[in-house]
Design a protein around this motif. Structure first.
Motif, PDB file in Angstrom:
ATOM      1  N   GLN A   1      20.848  22.237 -36.556  1.00 36.26           N
ATOM      2  CA  GLN A   1      21.812  21.776 -37.565  1.00 36.26           C
ATOM      3  C   GLN A   1      22.973  22.749 -37.744  1.00 36.26           C
ATOM      4  N   GLY A   2      22.811  23.960 -37.228  1.00 42.08           N
ATOM      5  CA  GLY A   2      23.935  24.887 -37.202  1.00 42.08           C
ATOM      6  C   GLY A   2      24.227  25.596 -38.512  1.00 42.08           C
ATOM      7  N   TYR A   3      23.330  25.561 -39.463  1.00 41.32           N
ATOM      8  CA  TYR A   3      23.523  26.349 -40.689  1.00 41.32           C
ATOM      9  C   TYR A   3      22.191  27.026 -41.037  1.00 41.32           C
ATOM     10  N   LYS A   4      22.266  28.027 -41.896  1.00 45.73           N
ATOM     11  CA  LYS A   4      21.055  28.779 -42.250  1.00 45.73           C
ATOM     12  C   LYS A   4      20.320  28.082 -43.398  1.00 45.73           C
ATOM     13  N   VAL A   5      19.022  28.012 -43.266  1.00 44.03           N
ATOM     14  CA  VAL A   5      18.219  27.439 -44.356  1.00 44.03           C
ATOM     15  C   VAL A   5      17.231  28.475 -44.884  1.00 44.03           C
ATOM     16  N   GLY A   6      17.646  29.739 -44.840  1.00 41.44           N
ATOM     17  CA  GLY A   6      16.788  30.803 -45.344  1.00 41.44           C
ATOM     18  C   GLY A   6      15.513  30.893 -44.539  1.00 41.44           C
ATOM     19  N   GLY A   7      14.450  31.348 -45.213  1.00 42.97           N
ATOM     20  CA  GLY A   7      13.169  31.460 -44.517  1.00 42.97           C
ATOM     21  C   GLY A   7      12.057  31.002 -45.418  1.00 42.97           C
ATOM     22  N   PRO A   8      10.827  31.009 -44.905  1.00 42.23           N
ATOM     23  CA  PRO A   8       9.685  30.663 -45.756  1.00 42.23           C
ATOM     24  C   PRO A   8       9.324  31.832 -46.661  1.00 42.23           C
ATOM     25  N   ARG A   9       8.299  31.660 -47.453  1.00 43.64           N
ATOM     26  CA  ARG A   9       7.851  32.756 -48.327  1.00 43.64           C
ATOM     27  C   ARG A   9       6.364  32.993 -48.073  1.00 43.64           C
ATOM     28  N   PRO A  10       5.982  34.255 -47.887  1.00 45.28           N
ATOM     29  CA  PRO A  10       4.561  34.544 -47.654  1.00 45.28           C
ATOM     30  C   PRO A  10       3.703  33.913 -48.750  1.00 45.28           C
ATOM     31  N   PRO A  11       2.550  33.335 -48.408  1.00 46.28           N
ATOM     32  CA  PRO A  11       1.792  33.543 -47.168  1.00 46.28           C
ATOM     33  C   PRO A  11       2.245  32.720 -45.965  1.00 46.28           C
ATOM     34  N   ILE A  12       3.339  31.973 -46.098  1.00 46.29           N
ATOM     35  CA  ILE A  12       3.925  31.370 -44.892  1.00 46.29           C
ATOM     36  C   ILE A  12       4.969  32.388 -44.431  1.00 46.29           C
ATOM     37  N   PHE A  13       4.711  33.013 -43.285  1.00 43.73           N
ATOM     38  CA  PHE A  13       5.561  34.132 -42.854  1.00 43.73           C
ATOM     39  C   PHE A  13       6.668  33.662 -41.916  1.00 43.73           C
ATOM     40  N   PRO A  14       7.813  34.328 -41.993  1.00 39.24           N
ATOM     41  CA  PRO A  14       8.881  33.975 -41.050  1.00 39.24           C
ATOM     42  C   PRO A  14       8.521  34.436 -39.639  1.00 39.24           C
ATOM     43  N   LEU A  15       9.114  33.786 -38.640  1.00 40.47           N
ATOM     44  CA  LEU A  15       8.898  34.234 -37.256  1.00 40.47           C
ATOM     45  C   LEU A  15       9.563  35.598 -37.087  1.00 40.47           C
ATOM     46  N   ASP A  16       8.973  36.463 -36.264  1.00 41.44           N
ATOM     47  CA  ASP A  16       9.658  37.733 -36.025  1.00 41.44           C
ATOM     48  C   ASP A  16      10.778  37.504 -34.999  1.00 41.44           C
ATOM     49  N   GLU A  17      11.537  38.573 -34.755  1.00 39.82           N
ATOM     50  CA  GLU A  17      12.742  38.422 -33.924  1.00 39.82           C
ATOM     51  C   GLU A  17      12.431  37.871 -32.521  1.00 39.82           C
ATOM     52  N   THR A  18      11.373  38.404 -31.915  1.00 38.73           N
ATOM     53  CA  THR A  18      11.038  37.958 -30.555  1.00 38.73           C
ATOM     54  C   THR A  18      10.596  36.492 -30.562  1.00 38.73           C
TER      55      THR A  18
END
Ligand code: FW2
Length: 289
Positions: free
Chosen positions: A252-269
């Motif tokens: 979609q080409g825009y940022k939608v932030g990230g999840p919040r633990p205990p749902i963790f964001p993906l790491d950079e790799t």
């Protein structure tokens, strides 16, 4: 036939809700052909939101409220009732709730009572959110029928389409949606629609699939379903809920932030690998997302 998007909740890195991102995302989904927004669902991390955050999400989307199904489920029934009262000021499509969960061996009668109380408090139509593999309880058409409880709708997150169809045959007036991404095509074909988390990142694909179903082009619709299923498989490798934030940003080409633990964001790799895989996959297909 409706596409319902269980919208993700965008979080800032400090764990607060990113309201601007939520508004932008909901507006984009509706502009691209999604019919309704399911707010505070599983994809929206509903069970991990406070009652104030659930309210806040609705306030942010108040301009779009007639396109919203507002999920109010909670193990604290006082919170549920407070959310229903709060919702009564809004012109909503419906309120919805999953069943009580976590506690083992709840008698059927108590599960039904929970929904009877909700129905007695709500001025809006009440939809059941049935997700047996998450809650541990199957609020089936048979169970509703056994207790004579008629609800206005159901979102049945179930890999068994016959289970969803049974709501329709038992209660012909009930709105029935299946909540599995991998059954979206069949749900559009045979039920009132689909509630699909992948519509967060593929709204146009869902819209085109719905149009193909409407004109009887099942073969074309199946190609869209295959694409959706492939993306689900890619996302699941890293955790589908966390991956959806990355997928939505990619498509979609825009940022939608990230999840919040205990749902963790993906790491950079992980984000990079997912991006590469998805971009390569989509490149050859020439589809709009
Ligand atoms: C929701 C949905 C979709 C889910 C499904 C479960 O509320 O997020 O039920 O993605 O993994 O309706």
């Amino acid at each position: 036939m409706e596409i319902v998007s269980p919208i993700l909740t965008p979080f800032n890195s400090d764990g607060t809700i990113n309201k601007e991102a939520l508004k932008q995302h909901a507006t984009n989904l509706l502009n691209k052909g999604v019919d309704l927004i399911f707010l505070n669902g599983t994809t929206g991390l509903g069970p991990a939101l406070s009652k104030e955050e659930k309210k806040e999400n609705l306030r942010v989307l108040s301009d779009l409220s007639n396109k919203i199904i507002f999920q109010v489920g909670d193990l604290n029934l006082n919170n549920v009732i407070e959310l229903i009262k709060f919702a009564s000021d809004y012109d909503l499509r419906a309120i919805a709730s999953y069943s009580p969960y976590y506690f083992p061996r709840l008698p059927e009668k108590w599960l039904i009572k929970y929904f009877q109380i909700i129905a007695s408090q709500s001025r809006h139509p009440v939809y059941l959110y049935n997700y047996p593999s998450a809650t541990g309880y199957d609020i089936s058409a048979k169970l509703l029928s056994k207790f004579g409880l008629e609800l206005a709708g159901v979102k049945d997150t179930n890999q068994d389409l016959a289970h969803s169809m049974e709501f329709k045959t038992t209660f012909p007036k009930m709105k029935v949606y299946n909540g599995s991404d991998t059954l979206a095509f069949y749900s559009l074909l045979s039920l009132d629609g689909t509630v699909a988390s992948m519509s967060n990142c593929l709204p146009t694909v869902f819209k085109e699939m719905k149009e193909a179903v409407a004109r009887g082009d099942a073969r074309k619709a199946m190609t869209f379903q295959k694409l959706i299923t492939s993306l689900v498989e890619m996302a699941r490798k890293y955790g589908q809920l966390g991956s959806l934030y990355v997928l939505t940003e990619i498509t979609q080409g825009y940022k939608v932030g990230g999840p919040r633990p205990p749902i963790f964001p993906l790491d950079e790799t992980e984000s990079k690998d997912l991006r590469t895989e998805v971009e390569n996959f989509l490149k050859g297909l020439g589809v709009s997302t």
